[in-house]
Enzyme design. Structure first.
Site, PDB file in Angstrom:
ATOM      1  N   ASP A   1       0.870  -1.166   0.000  1.00  0.00           N
ATOM      2  CA  ASP A   1       0.000   0.000   0.000  1.00  0.00           C
ATOM      3  C   ASP A   1       0.917   1.229   0.000  1.00  0.00           C
ATOM      4  O   ASP A   1       2.103   1.122   0.350  1.00  0.00           O
ATOM      5  CB  ASP A   1      -0.892  -0.033   1.242  1.00  0.00           C
ATOM      6  CG  ASP A   1      -1.772   1.190   1.353  1.00  0.00           C
ATOM      7  OD1 ASP A   1      -2.274   1.654   0.311  1.00  0.00           O
ATOM      8  OD2 ASP A   1      -1.937   1.690   2.479  1.00  0.00           O
TER       9      ASP A   1
ATOM     10  N   ASP B   1      -0.167   4.939   1.029  1.00  0.00           N
ATOM     11  CA  ASP B   1      -0.410   5.908   2.094  1.00  0.00           C
ATOM     12  C   ASP B   1      -0.206   5.280   3.469  1.00  0.00           C
ATOM     13  O   ASP B   1      -0.733   4.187   3.766  1.00  0.00           O
ATOM     14  CB  ASP B   1      -1.830   6.456   2.002  1.00  0.00           C
ATOM     15  CG  ASP B   1      -2.072   7.229   0.708  1.00  0.00           C
ATOM     16  OD1 ASP B   1      -1.123   7.335  -0.097  1.00  0.00           O
ATOM     17  OD2 ASP B   1      -3.204   7.692   0.494  1.00  0.00           O
TER      18      ASP B   1
END
Length: 661
Positions: free
Chosen positions: A442, A444
């Protein structure tokens, strides 16, 4: 402590009684051996008077057998005419003597090891170390050091090895088949080992013992024959005798490689076959253990080992009973090795225990007690960090199959993370744990420290409104698609060049660059799959040297100056992330067993579940509870510890590519 002198007197008396029995039996065997060898000598002398037309090659073999007796004069080979092959009866006599010698050796072997075990228990319970001195004291007793029996054994073996053929014309079919394989073309030790497995060995002993008090072999077989299930007992007897040949030997001392060399030297001198080994080291201090097969239960091996132990200031231990168990495990299916816990119905797991602030003795004590309560055995421990304080340990565990792994992980989370702020990652210890090939991140709050949509909103002056929706989505309180639509709508009329400004403000997570460089140098494929926006994901891909980048696409006005408050293309939500993980793995021809996924939000859970190693990195509480593995440390580099990399290996593989050339 006060009873030690009494204990020694009692042990002396038992050893003296056993030694007298040994001397009596060895004298009987020596007499039987001399008779058999004299018979061969007489046959040679008779044949020397026969016509020289007898087969020259056969006579040379007989002459070789007869000349092996030291006490009887031998005729030079060049003057002795040809001889006939050795008869089955002659061979049976020699084999009977040899088998008696082997049984007598095992009698001595079993008693020697029993004495060592008794002394070991004495030293343990009294605190007085007398074993080494006592074993040296008895090392010259006849049952330990009997050269006449060894010499007789050598002469009989030479006589048997020298017979290339036998006369079976007057024997029954069964008797002929027993001796139909000559050892002349094979290693004699292999021949003897094969003979020891034959069940009819006991019958030969019982049938051929004549007159006088029964020998050791006859006594043992008579006990079996007197039972209603004699054949089963005879089989058990032979199994016990065979098991005494397998021994676990351990030598511990401060001289490192010299300790290993000392054990191997003794094994070489006595032709031991090494079945398994184990090595552990604390600086210069080494503990080296081997499971060995001893060709003839010769206690001389232990004298040799004891001398080597004294030479290198080492401690010698050996175990027969446990060695029997381990030998069976090695023979029947290679179930588990010397370094493994010898239990059935178990599975292997690796537990990586990690705390950047240091692993405390309080935690480690509670961790060990927790394992004991679950009947989980520790097989190996390996330190993975190289810092001034202990921060990371890899445990290899033997876990009962009836334990619920999901429940274990839940308990570990409550016990370690909540109470001790320590991470424990539990994974199956299989070949794929160290053979990962794809890592999917991922973006963020994982590769970067911010949430990009919040940073865009900050530039637009609406950060509070957007951040509230983002937090609710990451906690799983609202649907990601709805949250994305609501947040993007708030960005309507925001200047599009805000994206470039956000790029300059991005802060990469500690260890992100080192981790990605190490993984690329190790040959991994890397991808970022983000619920953020593609221009920023592409930037991160370029900065970290990733192979793939997937994210949502913000729509801009036709002139490209402002955001419209909408997205274009497929929404990268939880389902899309899991789907893209599989697509990348298929495109790279990588099994899901070799995929790692790292994320922090609720929309990462399906991706983490789909990967063989799914890591919740500093994740939201709901995500941590649902994820199989979690890391709550500051640096992403710790992910490499979960794949078995030590800190030294990480430093090697994380160097810039030009330094690796």
């Amino acid at each position: 402590m006060k009873k030690t002198p009494q204990f020694c007197r009692m042990l002396d008396a038992e050893i003296e009684r056993m030694n007298r029995r040994y001397e009596l039996e060895s004298e009987k065997l020596r007499e039987e051996g001399r008779d058999a060898l004299r018979y061969l000598k007489r046959q040679r002398e008779l044949l020397s008077e026969q016509p020289a037309a007898l087969n020259e090659q056969s006579h040379q073999h007989l002459n070789k057998a007869a000349s092996s007796t030291e006490s009887l004069p031998s005729t030079p080979t060049s003057t002795v005419p040809s001889s006939r092959p050795m008869s089955a009866k002659e061979r049976l006599d020699l084999e009977f003597v040899l088998e008696g010698i082997l049984l007598l050796e095992r009698f001595a072997f079993l008693n020697y090891t029993a004495i060592a075990k008794i002394l070991k228990k004495h030293d343990k319970w009294t605190g007085i170390a007398i074993r080494d001195a006592y074993m040296i004291r008895i090392s010259r007793l006849p049952f330990v050091h009997n050269n006449p029996v060894l010499d007789l054994k050598e002469r009989v073996m030479n006589a048997l090895a020298g017979a290339s053929a036998i006369d079976t014309s007057s024997e029954t079919e069964d008797t002929a088949s027993i001796f139909s394989h000559s050892p002349s073309h094979r290693n004699l030790l292999e021949f003897l080992a094969e003979k020891e497995q034959r069940l009819h060995l006991a019958d030969e002993f019982a049938g051929d013992s004549e007159g006088g008090s029964p020998s050791l072999s006859a006594t043992a077989v008579a006990a079996a024959a007197s039972s209603s299930c004699g054949s089963d007992l005879r089989a058990s007897l032979l199994d016990v005798l065979d098991s005494t040949q397998t021994v676990t030997i351990t030598l511990r001392g401060p001289h490192g490689t010299d300790i290993i060399g000392a054990v191997l030297d003794s094994c070489m001198q006595f032709r031991c076959r090494i079945l398994d080994f184990s090595l552990s080291r604390v600086h210069h201090h080494v503990s080296f253990g081997v499971v060995v097969k001893i060709p003839a239960s010769d206690v001389g091996l232990f004298n040799h080992l004891a001398e080597n132990a004294r030479k290198w200031d080492a401690t010698l231990t050996f175990d027969v009973q446990n060695a029997k168990l381990r030998a069976k495990q090695l023979v029947y299916g290679t179930k588990y090795r010397l370094e493994e816990a010898p239990y059935d119905n178990r599975v292997k797991y690796a537990a990586t225990v990690l705390n950047e602030d240091g692993l405390t003795s309080i935690f480690l004590d509670e961790w060990c007690k927790w394992l004991l309560a679950k009947r989980i055995s520790i097989e190996r421990m390996r330190r993975l960090d190289s810092s001034s304080q202990l921060r990371c340990i890899e445990f290899i565990l033997s876990v009962p199959k009836n334990l619920d792994i999901a429940e274990l992980r839940r308990e570990l989370f409550e016990f370690s993370s909540t109470k001790h702020h320590t991470d424990v990652a539990l994974q199956p210890d299989n070949v794929f744990r160290r053979q990962k090939r794809l890592v999917v991140f991922d973006m963020d709050s994982t590769l970067i420290q911010q949430e990009v949509i919040d940073e865009i909103a900050r530039g637009a002056g609406i950060v509070d409104k957007v951040a509230a929706i983002t937090e609710a989505a990451m906690r799983g309180e609202i649907d990601f698609r709805q949250s994305l639509k609501a947040r993007v709508a708030l960005l309507k009329h925001t200047p599009a060049d805000i994206i470039e400004k956000v790029k300059q403000s991005l802060v990469f997570t500690e260890g992100a660059r080192d981790l990605c460089r190490a993984l690329k140098n190790a040959g991994f494929k890397l991808a970022v799959i983000s619920g953020g926006f593609l221009p920023l994901a592409t930037y991160v891909k370029s900065e970290l040297g990733l192979d793939y980048a997937f994210a949502n696409q913000l729509q801009a006005t036709p002139d490209g100056k402002y955001l419209t408050g909408n997205t274009t293309g497929p929404i990268v939500d939880a389902d899309r992330k899991a789907e893209l993980l599989e697509v990348i793995a298929q495109a790279e021809n990588i099994s899901k067993d070799q995929v790692v996924a790292v994320g922090d939000g609720a929309n990462d859970l399906k991706m983490l579940e789909r990967a063989s190693l799914g890591i919740a990195f500093n994740a939201k509480p709901r995500v941590q509870k649902m994820a199989r593995t979690r890391i709550n440390q500051s640096s992403l580099v710790n992910i490499l510890h979960l794949m078995g990399y030590s800190e030294n290996r990480i430093l090697q593989v994380a160097r810039p590519a030009w330094q690796l050339l």
